[in-house]
Design an enzyme around this catalytic site. Structure first.
Site, PDB file in Angstrom:
ATOM      1  N   ASP A 258       4.285  -1.303   1.257  1.00 52.80           N
ATOM      2  CA  ASP A 258       4.958  -1.274   0.028  1.00 52.80           C
ATOM      3  C   ASP A 258       6.169  -0.202   0.230  1.00 52.80           C
ATOM      4  OD1 ASP A 258       3.634   0.902  -0.636  1.00 52.80           O
ATOM      5  OD2 ASP A 258       3.275   0.366  -2.534  1.00 52.80           O
TER       6      ASP A 258
ATOM      7  N   LYS B 242       2.729  -9.023   1.671  1.00 54.82           N
ATOM      8  CA  LYS B 242       2.226  -7.857   1.130  1.00 54.82           C
ATOM      9  C   LYS B 242       1.235  -8.331   0.288  1.00 54.82           C
ATOM     10  CE  LYS B 242       3.657  -5.321  -2.129  1.00 54.82           C
ATOM     11  NZ  LYS B 242       4.638  -4.698  -3.341  1.00 54.82           N
TER      12      LYS B 242
END
Length: 212
Positions: free
Chosen positions: A138, A120
């Site tokens: 997320d 991420k």
């Protein structure tokens, strides 16, 4: 959800915010990298408060590395998990100095090899600092994608794969910013603000709320 509906959702989000970016404060790829590492399980607002004190004094691999772990902790102690994050940031600074000429590598494998940097974080840096059409999933994006049925998946990796598959190229550069902001301010976790949502009529979430 069909392709036509997805395109309309993305078009509305784009029209509402043509040039979105992260809410993390940064001026260089390195500042962004450190801010994203610090933002894990913390708010952007909290990270910005810390970096507002840190970056005027230390905003390069050399200057932050010179602070040492304990010195860095002084600036980030208001952020969750600051002990582990301080260790990771100092290790990352050392690697950048020794292996990458103090530059943030524009390379996924290299980024993910840095302490505290996962997929991420690498996606955020590649997208926001270098303009790659990556999608950093997320909790906000995971929730919005599943709730609206824009792209459904049981975990963040599956949602990322689905988004990359179904989002047209013209939207890929900015889509993760639109979805994060939508999840942060409108499609919030406990009680989504459906009444003030610009894509309410396109969203396939069945339990819509009445209040704005």
């Amino acid at each position: 959800m069909n392709k036509q509906k997805r395109i309309e959702i993305l078009t509305r989000l784009r029209n509402n915010n043509p040039k979105p970016t992260t809410e993390l404060a940064f001026s260089t790829p390195f500042e962004l990298l450190i801010a994203v590492v610090l933002s894990a399980q913390a708010t952007d607002v909290g990270v910005n408060k810390a970096t507002a004190k840190l970056y005027p004094l230390a905003n390069t691999p050399e200057t932050i590395y010179a602070l040492g772990v304990e010195g860095l902790k002084h600036y980030i102690k208001t952020i969750g998990l600051f002990n582990a994050k301080a260790e990771n940031v100092i290790k990352t600074c050392r690697i950048l100095i020794e292996q990458y000429g103090s530059e943030v590598p524009e390379n996924r494998e290299a980024l993910e090899s840095l302490p505290g940097v996962g997929r991420k974080t690498a996606n955020v840096v590649l997208n926001t600092a270098f303009g790659w059409p990556t999608i950093a999933v997320d909790t906000h994006i995971f929730r919005v994608s599943n709730r609206t049925k824009l792209a459904m998946g049981k975990n963040v990796d599956l949602v990322e794969q689905k988004l990359l598959k179904v989002i047209p190229e013209e939207f890929k550069l900015d889509v993760h910013h639109w979805l994060i902001l939508h999840g942060r301010y409108t499609c919030i976790a406990r009680k989504p603000r459906c009444g003030s949502c610009i894509i309410e009529d396109l969203c396939e979430f069945k339990e819509k709320t009445e209040e704005p």
